[in-house]
Design a protein around this motif. Structure first.
Motif, PDB file in Angstrom:
ATOM      1  N   TYR A 165     -13.007   2.790  10.321  1.00 32.93           N
ATOM      2  CA  TYR A 165     -11.841   3.666  10.284  1.00 32.93           C
ATOM      3  C   TYR A 165     -10.544   2.889  10.558  1.00 32.93           C
ATOM      4  O   TYR A 165      -9.581   2.977   9.797  1.00 32.93           O
ATOM      5  N   MET A 166     -10.539   2.103  11.623  1.00 31.95           N
ATOM      6  CA  MET A 166      -9.307   1.401  12.002  1.00 31.95           C
ATOM      7  C   MET A 166      -8.991   0.231  11.071  1.00 31.95           C
ATOM      8  O   MET A 166      -7.822  -0.046  10.822  1.00 31.95           O
ATOM      9  N   HIS A 167     -10.001  -0.443  10.570  1.00 29.55           N
ATOM     10  CA  HIS A 167      -9.719  -1.517   9.616  1.00 29.55           C
ATOM     11  C   HIS A 167      -9.108  -0.947   8.332  1.00 29.55           C
ATOM     12  O   HIS A 167      -8.204  -1.552   7.756  1.00 29.55           O
ATOM     13  N   ASP A 168      -9.590   0.207   7.908  1.00 27.51           N
ATOM     14  CA  ASP A 168      -8.976   0.856   6.751  1.00 27.51           C
ATOM     15  C   ASP A 168      -7.532   1.256   7.042  1.00 27.51           C
ATOM     16  O   ASP A 168      -6.650   1.082   6.205  1.00 27.51           O
ATOM     17  N   MET A 169      -7.289   1.785   8.232  1.00 27.01           N
ATOM     18  CA  MET A 169      -5.915   2.189   8.602  1.00 27.01           C
ATOM     19  C   MET A 169      -4.993   0.980   8.722  1.00 27.01           C
ATOM     20  O   MET A 169      -3.799   1.085   8.470  1.00 27.01           O
ATOM     21  N   ALA A 170      -5.549  -0.159   9.116  1.00 28.33           N
ATOM     22  CA  ALA A 170      -4.743  -1.364   9.327  1.00 28.33           C
ATOM     23  C   ALA A 170      -4.529  -2.165   8.043  1.00 28.33           C
ATOM     24  O   ALA A 170      -3.681  -3.068   8.017  1.00 28.33           O
ATOM     25  N   GLU A 171      -5.258  -1.811   7.005  1.00 26.00           N
ATOM     26  CA  GLU A 171      -5.146  -2.564   5.755  1.00 26.00           C
ATOM     27  C   GLU A 171      -3.713  -2.553   5.226  1.00 26.00           C
ATOM     28  O   GLU A 171      -3.054  -1.513   5.170  1.00 26.00           O
ATOM     29  N   GLY A 172      -3.230  -3.725   4.869  1.00 19.41           N
ATOM     30  CA  GLY A 172      -1.875  -3.860   4.352  1.00 19.41           C
ATOM     31  C   GLY A 172      -0.811  -3.933   5.436  1.00 19.41           C
ATOM     32  O   GLY A 172       0.369  -4.071   5.136  1.00 19.41           O
ATOM     33  N   ARG A 173      -1.218  -3.826   6.676  1.00 17.49           N
ATOM     34  CA  ARG A 173      -0.270  -3.912   7.790  1.00 17.49           C
ATOM     35  C   ARG A 173      -0.389  -5.283   8.449  1.00 17.49           C
ATOM     36  O   ARG A 173      -1.418  -5.926   8.367  1.00 17.49           O
ATOM     37  N   ASN A 174       0.661  -5.652   9.109  1.00 16.54           N
ATOM     38  CA  ASN A 174       0.682  -6.930   9.813  1.00 16.54           C
ATOM     39  C   ASN A 174       0.243  -6.704  11.266  1.00 16.54           C
ATOM     40  O   ASN A 174       1.066  -6.686  12.173  1.00 16.54           O
ATOM     41  N   ILE A 175      -1.080  -6.534  11.449  1.00 16.74           N
ATOM     42  CA  ILE A 175      -1.615  -6.288  12.787  1.00 16.74           C
ATOM     43  C   ILE A 175      -2.534  -7.435  13.153  1.00 16.74           C
ATOM     44  O   ILE A 175      -3.445  -7.778  12.398  1.00 16.74           O
TER      45      ILE A 175
END
Length: 189
Positions: free
Chosen positions: A118-128
């Motif tokens: 869930y969180m990896h999908d939410m973080a995709e494309g973000r600079n985290i």
């Protein structure tokens, strides 16, 4: 040896677990309930712990599909909570045993998989930062399993709907947490 024998062993174990704490159940109890010999039991299972793990696998594998996008994680947690509640006697008897840690460990792994997807999908494309993302996953994992463990240990006094509502509130905090992680990551560069 047919698959129905294995199913019989499994069903007998479930029935016994409804009336007896896990630590008090013996292979003898199961084989007597099934009217089979010990060797037949050991043909299918190496010990009672393997049988217990099969219960967890069946419950969690069936109720926890891939939850990475949208609210599919909600379906998984909802099914897990409802299944636990509908099997309250079994959960209570596992909680009443020294083997409750087996259930916690299994929930811990399942929860980790759901949250990570869930969180990896939410973080995709973000600079985290990956370390920050892993910390956030761990934070929510411990919070969820701690809450569920306490709910189990206290006999599940709240209905599943109430627990689920509380989880939804907590999950609504994930997106802002990831946004702050992204801002903090960008500010540190």
């Amino acid at each position: 040896m047919s698959t129905t024998t294995k199913e019989d062993i499994f069903k007998a174990f479930i029935e016994i677990l409804k009336t007896k704490p896990f630590d008090k159940i013996t292979v003898r109890d199961i084989v007597e309930e099934c009217d089979i010999n010990r060797n037949t039991f050991y043909y299918y299972y190496s010990d009672i712990y393997e049988l217990l793990e099969e219960i967890f696998k069946m419950e969690f594998v069936e109720i926890v599909p891939k939850h990475s996008s949208g609210f599919r994680w909600l379906v998984g947690f909802s099914r897990m909570i409802e299944s636990s509640y509908s099997n309250k006697k079994i959960i209570n008897n596992i909680c009443a045993s020294k083997s409750f840690e087996y259930l916690e460990n299994y929930m811990f792994k399942s929860c980790r998989n759901i949250l990570s997807d869930y969180m990896h999908d939410m973080a995709e494309g973000r600079n985290i930062d990956e370390a920050q993302l892993e910390f956030t996953i761990s934070f929510y994992q411990y919070a969820i399993i701690g809450t569920l463990s306490e709910w189990y240990r206290t006999g599940m006094p709240e209905p599943p709907e109430q627990i689920l509502k509380q989880f939804i509130t907590v999950f609504e905090g994930i997106a802002p947490a990831l946004e702050r992680a992204e801002k903090n990551g960008s500010a540190n560069k």
